[in-house]
Design a protein around this motif. Structure first.
Motif, PDB file in Angstrom:
ATOM      1  N   CYS A  80       0.826  -1.213   0.000  1.00 20.09           N
ATOM      2  CA  CYS A  80       0.000   0.000   0.000  1.00 20.09           C
ATOM      3  C   CYS A  80       0.853   1.253   0.000  1.00 20.09           C
ATOM      4  O   CYS A  80       0.643   2.177  -0.784  1.00 20.09           O
ATOM      5  N   LEU A  81       1.812   1.270   0.898  1.00 19.73           N
ATOM      6  CA  LEU A  81       2.668   2.444   1.029  1.00 19.73           C
ATOM      7  C   LEU A  81       3.614   2.531  -0.165  1.00 19.73           C
ATOM      8  O   LEU A  81       3.881   3.617  -0.689  1.00 19.73           O
ATOM      9  N   LEU A  86       6.204   5.162  -4.612  1.00 16.60           N
ATOM     10  CA  LEU A  86       6.816   5.133  -5.943  1.00 16.60           C
ATOM     11  C   LEU A  86       6.251   6.246  -6.816  1.00 16.60           C
ATOM     12  O   LEU A  86       6.997   6.957  -7.499  1.00 16.60           O
ATOM     13  N   ALA A  87       4.934   6.403  -6.785  1.00 18.39           N
ATOM     14  CA  ALA A  87       4.303   7.477  -7.559  1.00 18.39           C
ATOM     15  C   ALA A  87       4.844   8.827  -7.113  1.00 18.39           C
ATOM     16  O   ALA A  87       5.237   9.660  -7.926  1.00 18.39           O
ATOM     17  N   LEU A 109      -2.289   6.651   6.250  1.00 16.98           N
ATOM     18  CA  LEU A 109      -1.983   5.235   6.470  1.00 16.98           C
ATOM     19  C   LEU A 109      -0.968   5.065   7.598  1.00 16.98           C
ATOM     20  O   LEU A 109      -1.123   4.206   8.467  1.00 16.98           O
ATOM     21  N   ILE A 110       0.048   5.891   7.593  1.00 17.41           N
ATOM     22  CA  ILE A 110       1.070   5.792   8.634  1.00 17.41           C
ATOM     23  C   ILE A 110       0.487   6.127   9.999  1.00 17.41           C
ATOM     24  O   ILE A 110       0.742   5.438  10.987  1.00 17.41           O
ATOM     25  N   ILE A 243      10.075   4.465   6.400  1.00 12.91           N
ATOM     26  CA  ILE A 243      10.601   3.992   5.126  1.00 12.91           C
ATOM     27  C   ILE A 243      10.256   2.515   4.944  1.00 12.91           C
ATOM     28  O   ILE A 243      10.801   1.670   5.642  1.00 12.91           O
ATOM     29  N   PRO A 244       9.360   2.178   4.009  1.00 13.26           N
ATOM     30  CA  PRO A 244       9.121   0.753   3.764  1.00 13.26           C
ATOM     31  C   PRO A 244      10.397   0.132   3.172  1.00 13.26           C
ATOM     32  O   PRO A 244      10.986   0.731   2.263  1.00 13.26           O
TER      33      PRO A 244
END
Ligand SMILES: [Zn+2]
Length: 353
Positions: A80-81, A86-87, A109-110, A243-244
Protein backbone atom coordinates in the motif's frame (compact mmCIF):
# COMPACT_ATOMS: atom_id res chain seq x y z
CA UNK A 1 32.23 5.23 21.18
CA UNK A 2 32.99 1.79 22.52
CA UNK A 3 30.28 -0.42 21.06
CA UNK A 4 31.04 -4.13 21.15
CA UNK A 5 27.60 -5.62 20.68
CA UNK A 6 24.94 -4.68 18.16
CA UNK A 7 21.43 -6.04 18.57
CA UNK A 8 19.42 -5.94 15.36
CA UNK A 9 15.67 -5.98 16.01
CA UNK A 10 13.51 -7.24 13.16
CA UNK A 11 9.76 -7.64 12.84
CA UNK A 12 9.87 -10.95 14.74
CA UNK A 13 11.01 -9.15 17.88
CA UNK A 14 7.98 -6.83 17.81
CA UNK A 15 5.77 -9.78 16.97
CA UNK A 16 6.78 -11.39 20.26
CA UNK A 17 5.05 -8.49 22.04
CA UNK A 18 1.86 -8.90 20.04
CA UNK A 19 2.54 -6.44 17.21
CA UNK A 20 0.88 -7.55 13.99
CA UNK A 21 3.24 -8.50 11.15
CA UNK A 22 3.09 -6.57 7.88
CA UNK A 23 0.68 -8.95 6.21
CA UNK A 24 -1.71 -8.86 9.16
CA UNK A 25 -1.66 -5.14 9.80
CA UNK A 26 -4.65 -4.09 7.77
CA UNK A 27 -6.84 -6.97 8.79
CA UNK A 28 -6.14 -6.11 12.43
CA UNK A 29 -6.66 -2.45 11.81
CA UNK A 30 -10.00 -2.79 10.12
CA UNK A 31 -11.27 -5.10 12.82
CA UNK A 32 -10.41 -2.27 15.14
CA UNK A 33 -12.01 0.17 12.73
CA UNK A 34 -15.26 -1.75 12.83
CA UNK A 35 -15.23 -1.72 16.59
CA UNK A 36 -14.65 2.00 16.46
CA UNK A 37 -17.63 2.46 14.18
CA UNK A 38 -19.69 0.85 16.88
CA UNK A 39 -19.17 3.91 19.00
CA UNK A 40 -15.66 4.02 20.43
CA UNK A 41 -13.43 7.06 20.37
CA UNK A 42 -11.74 7.54 17.04
CA UNK A 43 -8.55 9.47 16.88
CA UNK A 44 -7.86 9.93 13.18
CA UNK A 45 -9.64 12.91 11.66
CA UNK A 46 -12.83 12.32 9.68
CA UNK A 47 -11.00 13.51 6.59
CA UNK A 48 -8.26 10.93 6.99
CA UNK A 49 -10.80 8.24 7.71
CA UNK A 50 -12.65 9.09 4.49
CA UNK A 51 -9.43 9.09 2.45
CA UNK A 52 -8.55 5.61 3.64
CA UNK A 53 -12.00 4.14 3.03
CA UNK A 54 -12.01 5.51 -0.50
CA UNK A 55 -8.45 4.43 -1.19
CA UNK A 56 -9.15 0.83 -0.23
CA UNK A 57 -12.27 0.75 -2.33
CA UNK A 58 -10.67 2.27 -5.42
CA UNK A 59 -7.19 0.78 -5.29
CA UNK A 60 -7.70 -2.62 -3.71
CA UNK A 61 -11.37 -3.41 -4.23
CA UNK A 62 -12.00 -3.76 -0.52
CA UNK A 63 -14.96 -2.22 1.22
CA UNK A 64 -13.50 -1.84 4.66
CA UNK A 65 -16.82 -0.89 6.19
CA UNK A 66 -18.49 -4.13 5.15
CA UNK A 67 -15.85 -6.81 4.58
CA UNK A 68 -16.22 -10.37 5.81
CA UNK A 69 -12.99 -11.13 7.62
CA UNK A 70 -12.43 -14.64 6.32
CA UNK A 71 -12.88 -13.96 2.63
CA UNK A 72 -10.69 -10.94 2.20
CA UNK A 73 -6.99 -10.96 1.56
CA UNK A 74 -5.52 -7.55 2.26
CA UNK A 75 -2.48 -6.05 0.57
CA UNK A 76 0.49 -5.59 2.91
CA UNK A 77 1.31 -2.25 4.46
CA UNK A 78 4.40 -2.27 2.30
CA UNK A 79 2.43 -2.77 -0.91
CA UNK A 80 0.00 0.00 0.00
CA UNK A 81 2.67 2.44 1.03
CA UNK A 82 5.03 1.31 -1.72
CA UNK A 83 2.58 2.04 -4.54
CA UNK A 84 2.04 5.53 -3.17
CA UNK A 85 5.72 6.17 -2.47
CA UNK A 86 6.82 5.13 -5.94
CA UNK A 87 4.30 7.48 -7.56
CA UNK A 88 5.38 10.27 -5.25
CA UNK A 89 9.09 9.82 -5.94
CA UNK A 90 8.56 9.49 -9.69
CA UNK A 91 6.53 12.71 -9.62
CA UNK A 92 3.51 10.85 -11.00
CA UNK A 93 -0.10 10.74 -9.97
CA UNK A 94 -2.91 8.20 -10.34
CA UNK A 95 -6.12 9.06 -12.16
CA UNK A 96 -8.23 11.05 -9.75
CA UNK A 97 -5.37 11.17 -7.27
CA UNK A 98 -3.22 14.28 -7.32
CA UNK A 99 0.26 14.27 -5.82
CA UNK A 100 -1.11 16.15 -2.87
CA UNK A 101 -3.80 13.53 -2.29
CA UNK A 102 -1.28 10.72 -2.60
CA UNK A 103 0.79 12.37 0.09
CA UNK A 104 -2.28 12.77 2.30
CA UNK A 105 -3.25 9.11 1.97
CA UNK A 106 0.29 8.04 2.66
CA UNK A 107 0.35 10.04 5.88
CA UNK A 108 -3.10 8.86 6.91
CA UNK A 109 -1.98 5.23 6.47
CA UNK A 110 1.07 5.79 8.63
CA UNK A 111 -0.93 7.55 11.32
CA UNK A 112 -3.43 4.73 11.48
CA UNK A 113 -0.67 2.14 11.80
CA UNK A 114 0.73 4.22 14.64
CA UNK A 115 -2.68 4.28 16.27
CA UNK A 116 -3.24 0.52 15.96
CA UNK A 117 0.22 -0.34 17.30
CA UNK A 118 -0.26 2.08 20.16
CA UNK A 119 -3.61 0.56 21.11
CA UNK A 120 -2.37 -2.99 20.85
CA UNK A 121 0.93 -2.58 22.64
CA UNK A 122 0.32 -0.04 25.35
CA UNK A 123 1.53 -1.35 28.68
CA UNK A 124 2.18 -4.83 27.32
CA UNK A 125 5.89 -4.88 26.59
CA UNK A 126 7.56 -7.86 28.28
CA UNK A 127 10.47 -9.30 26.35
CA UNK A 128 12.18 -6.09 25.27
CA UNK A 129 12.06 -5.03 28.89
CA UNK A 130 13.61 -8.31 30.00
CA UNK A 131 16.35 -7.86 27.43
CA UNK A 132 17.25 -4.36 28.58
CA UNK A 133 17.07 -5.40 32.24
CA UNK A 134 19.40 -8.32 31.60
CA UNK A 135 21.94 -6.14 29.76
CA UNK A 136 21.77 -3.61 32.56
CA UNK A 137 22.40 -6.30 35.18
CA UNK A 138 25.29 -7.70 33.17
CA UNK A 139 26.62 -4.14 32.89
CA UNK A 140 26.83 -4.45 29.14
CA UNK A 141 24.22 -1.87 28.20
CA UNK A 142 26.91 0.77 27.68
CA UNK A 143 28.70 -1.33 25.09
CA UNK A 144 25.51 -2.25 23.25
CA UNK A 145 23.83 -0.44 20.37
CA UNK A 146 20.38 -1.29 19.07
CA UNK A 147 19.71 -1.27 15.37
CA UNK A 148 15.96 -1.44 14.91
CA UNK A 149 14.32 -2.20 11.59
CA UNK A 150 10.94 -1.51 13.14
CA UNK A 151 9.26 1.86 13.21
CA UNK A 152 7.19 1.01 16.27
CA UNK A 153 8.42 2.48 19.55
CA UNK A 154 8.64 -0.65 21.68
CA UNK A 155 12.37 -0.60 22.39
CA UNK A 156 12.35 3.21 22.57
CA UNK A 157 9.90 3.16 25.43
CA UNK A 158 11.86 0.54 27.34
CA UNK A 159 15.10 2.49 26.99
CA UNK A 160 13.45 5.78 27.92
CA UNK A 161 12.13 4.09 31.05
CA UNK A 162 15.66 3.57 32.35
CA UNK A 163 15.85 7.16 33.56
CA UNK A 164 13.56 9.89 34.82
CA UNK A 165 14.70 12.25 32.08
CA UNK A 166 15.06 11.57 28.38
CA UNK A 167 18.39 9.87 27.68
CA UNK A 168 18.10 8.09 24.38
CA UNK A 169 20.54 8.63 21.53
CA UNK A 170 18.88 8.23 18.11
CA UNK A 171 22.13 9.16 16.38
CA UNK A 172 20.56 12.37 15.08
CA UNK A 173 19.94 15.78 16.54
CA UNK A 174 16.36 16.66 17.39
CA UNK A 175 14.85 20.11 17.32
CA UNK A 176 13.37 19.48 20.76
CA UNK A 177 16.77 19.94 22.39
CA UNK A 178 17.41 23.25 20.68
CA UNK A 179 14.08 24.97 20.96
CA UNK A 180 12.38 23.70 24.02
CA UNK A 181 13.41 24.50 27.53
CA UNK A 182 11.76 21.36 28.93
CA UNK A 183 14.15 19.15 26.92
CA UNK A 184 17.78 18.47 27.70
CA UNK A 185 20.25 16.77 25.43
CA UNK A 186 20.80 13.12 26.42
CA UNK A 187 23.71 12.59 28.79
CA UNK A 188 26.51 10.85 26.86
CA UNK A 189 27.29 8.69 29.86
CA UNK A 190 23.76 7.44 30.18
CA UNK A 191 22.31 7.39 26.69
CA UNK A 192 21.96 4.12 24.83
CA UNK A 193 22.35 4.27 21.06
CA UNK A 194 19.22 3.30 19.13
CA UNK A 195 19.48 3.50 15.35
CA UNK A 196 16.19 3.29 13.46
CA UNK A 197 17.01 3.07 9.78
CA UNK A 198 13.38 2.68 8.73
CA UNK A 199 12.25 5.70 10.70
CA UNK A 200 10.06 5.93 13.77
CA UNK A 201 6.44 6.56 14.62
CA UNK A 202 7.41 9.25 17.10
CA UNK A 203 9.38 11.34 14.59
CA UNK A 204 7.95 14.13 12.46
CA UNK A 205 10.02 15.83 9.80
CA UNK A 206 9.68 19.42 8.63
CA UNK A 207 10.83 19.52 5.00
CA UNK A 208 11.11 23.31 5.15
CA UNK A 209 13.29 23.67 8.24
CA UNK A 210 14.93 20.28 7.76
CA UNK A 211 14.53 19.16 11.31
CA UNK A 212 12.94 16.31 13.21
CA UNK A 213 10.69 16.77 16.17
CA UNK A 214 10.05 14.05 18.67
CA UNK A 215 6.83 13.38 20.56
CA UNK A 216 7.26 14.21 24.21
CA UNK A 217 7.20 11.64 26.94
CA UNK A 218 3.77 11.57 28.54
CA UNK A 219 2.65 9.58 31.55
CA UNK A 220 5.94 7.72 31.58
CA UNK A 221 5.96 6.72 27.91
CA UNK A 222 6.70 8.29 24.56
CA UNK A 223 3.77 8.37 22.22
CA UNK A 224 3.44 7.83 18.51
CA UNK A 225 2.14 10.61 16.26
CA UNK A 226 -1.25 10.11 14.72
CA UNK A 227 -2.27 13.57 13.76
CA UNK A 228 -0.86 16.03 11.27
CA UNK A 229 1.09 18.63 13.19
CA UNK A 230 2.42 21.89 11.91
CA UNK A 231 6.03 22.86 12.39
CA UNK A 232 6.27 25.24 15.34
CA UNK A 233 8.84 27.31 13.44
CA UNK A 234 7.34 27.70 9.96
CA UNK A 235 3.84 26.17 10.09
CA UNK A 236 4.59 23.66 7.30
CA UNK A 237 2.64 20.41 7.89
CA UNK A 238 5.24 17.92 9.13
CA UNK A 239 5.65 14.46 7.63
CA UNK A 240 6.00 11.09 9.32
CA UNK A 241 9.40 9.44 8.82
CA UNK A 242 8.69 5.85 7.82
CA UNK A 243 10.60 3.99 5.13
CA UNK A 244 9.12 0.75 3.76
CA UNK A 245 12.15 -1.56 3.34
CA UNK A 246 11.79 -2.32 -0.37
CA UNK A 247 11.77 1.34 -1.24
CA UNK A 248 14.84 2.18 0.70
CA UNK A 249 16.67 3.28 -2.41
CA UNK A 250 14.11 6.04 -2.86
CA UNK A 251 14.97 7.28 0.54
CA UNK A 252 16.27 10.83 0.58
CA UNK A 253 15.48 11.99 4.08
CA UNK A 254 18.81 13.40 5.34
CA UNK A 255 18.20 12.16 8.87
CA UNK A 256 17.66 8.58 7.74
CA UNK A 257 20.90 8.84 5.78
CA UNK A 258 22.68 10.03 8.89
CA UNK A 259 21.30 7.11 10.89
CA UNK A 260 22.44 4.74 8.14
CA UNK A 261 26.00 6.13 8.24
CA UNK A 262 26.08 5.79 12.00
CA UNK A 263 24.90 2.17 11.73
CA UNK A 264 27.71 1.56 9.24
CA UNK A 265 30.26 2.97 11.66
CA UNK A 266 28.96 1.07 14.68
CA UNK A 267 28.90 -2.26 12.82
CA UNK A 268 32.53 -1.85 11.73
CA UNK A 269 33.72 -1.95 15.32
CA UNK A 270 31.19 -4.44 16.72
CA UNK A 271 32.52 -7.79 17.82
CA UNK A 272 29.17 -9.50 18.10
CA UNK A 273 25.99 -8.95 16.16
CA UNK A 274 22.73 -10.42 17.41
CA UNK A 275 20.09 -10.68 14.73
CA UNK A 276 16.65 -11.02 16.32
CA UNK A 277 13.47 -11.89 14.48
CA UNK A 278 14.86 -11.13 11.07
CA UNK A 279 15.56 -13.61 8.29
CA UNK A 280 17.32 -11.43 5.69
CA UNK A 281 14.60 -11.32 3.03
CA UNK A 282 15.91 -10.73 -0.49
CA UNK A 283 13.96 -7.51 -0.92
CA UNK A 284 15.82 -5.99 1.96
CA UNK A 285 19.39 -5.88 0.74
CA UNK A 286 20.54 -2.89 2.74
CA UNK A 287 20.95 -4.76 6.02
CA UNK A 288 23.01 -7.39 4.26
CA UNK A 289 24.90 -4.55 2.64
CA UNK A 290 25.72 -2.99 6.01
CA UNK A 291 26.94 -6.31 7.38
CA UNK A 292 28.96 -6.98 4.24
CA UNK A 293 30.61 -3.59 4.59
CA UNK A 294 31.49 -4.35 8.20
CA UNK A 295 32.87 -7.76 7.23
CA UNK A 296 35.01 -6.32 4.44
CA UNK A 297 36.30 -3.49 6.60
CA UNK A 298 37.42 -5.91 9.33
CA UNK A 299 38.55 -8.47 6.77
CA UNK A 300 36.54 -11.07 8.60
CA UNK A 301 32.94 -11.73 9.49
CA UNK A 302 31.95 -10.54 12.97
CA UNK A 303 30.41 -13.14 15.28
CA UNK A 304 26.81 -13.22 14.12
CA UNK A 305 24.17 -14.82 16.32
CA UNK A 306 20.88 -15.50 14.60
CA UNK A 307 17.94 -15.57 17.01
CA UNK A 308 14.98 -16.48 14.87
CA UNK A 309 13.37 -19.53 16.38
CA UNK A 310 9.71 -19.92 17.23
CA UNK A 311 7.69 -22.99 18.21
CA UNK A 312 6.12 -23.50 14.78
CA UNK A 313 9.36 -23.62 12.85
CA UNK A 314 10.23 -26.97 11.29
CA UNK A 315 13.74 -28.41 11.15
CA UNK A 316 13.67 -28.10 7.41
CA UNK A 317 12.79 -24.42 7.58
CA UNK A 318 15.61 -23.85 10.05
CA UNK A 319 18.05 -25.69 7.83
CA UNK A 320 17.10 -23.71 4.77
CA UNK A 321 17.26 -20.42 6.62
CA UNK A 322 20.66 -21.25 8.03
CA UNK A 323 22.01 -22.09 4.56
CA UNK A 324 20.55 -18.89 3.15
CA UNK A 325 22.22 -16.74 5.79
CA UNK A 326 25.56 -18.56 5.70
CA UNK A 327 25.88 -18.22 1.97
CA UNK A 328 26.05 -14.45 2.23
CA UNK A 329 29.01 -14.28 4.59
CA UNK A 330 32.70 -15.00 4.13
CA UNK A 331 33.59 -16.87 7.34
CA UNK A 332 30.78 -19.41 7.67
CA UNK A 333 32.02 -20.58 11.08
CA UNK A 334 31.25 -17.15 12.53
CA UNK A 335 27.55 -17.57 11.89
CA UNK A 336 25.89 -19.00 14.98
CA UNK A 337 22.43 -20.11 13.99
CA UNK A 338 20.92 -20.58 17.44
CA UNK A 339 17.84 -22.43 18.58
CA UNK A 340 16.76 -19.41 20.59
CA UNK A 341 13.54 -17.48 20.31
CA UNK A 342 13.68 -13.74 20.97
CA UNK A 343 11.91 -14.36 24.27
CA UNK A 344 14.61 -16.80 25.41
CA UNK A 345 17.43 -14.58 24.22
CA UNK A 346 15.93 -11.62 26.05
CA UNK A 347 15.90 -13.60 29.25
CA UNK A 348 19.10 -15.64 29.08
CA UNK A 349 21.37 -14.34 26.33
CA UNK A 350 23.58 -16.63 24.26
CA UNK A 351 26.28 -17.62 26.76
CA UNK A 352 25.01 -21.13 27.34
CA UNK A 353 24.18 -21.92 23.73
ZN1 LIG B 1 9.48 24.12 9.69
Amino acid sequence: MNIKDVIILGAGASKSEGAPLQNELFKEFFEYYKQVLKGKVWSLSKKQEKLIVEYFKKFWGIDIENFQNRDVKFPTFEECLGALDLAYHRGESFKGYSKEKIEQIRNALIFLIAKVLDEKLRGKIIHHRKLVDRLKNEESLKQTAFLSLNYDIIIDNVLVDLYEEFHLDYGIDLINFERRSDWKRPDKNKAVLLLKIHGSLNWLYCPTCNHIELTPKEKGAIKAFYKVEKCTECKTPMEPVIIPPTFYKEMTNPFIQKVFLKADKVLRSAERVFVCGYSFPDADLHIKYLLKRAEQFREETPEIYVINNHPNKTDQQKDEEKQEICKFFKNKEKIHYTNLSFEKFAEKGVENV
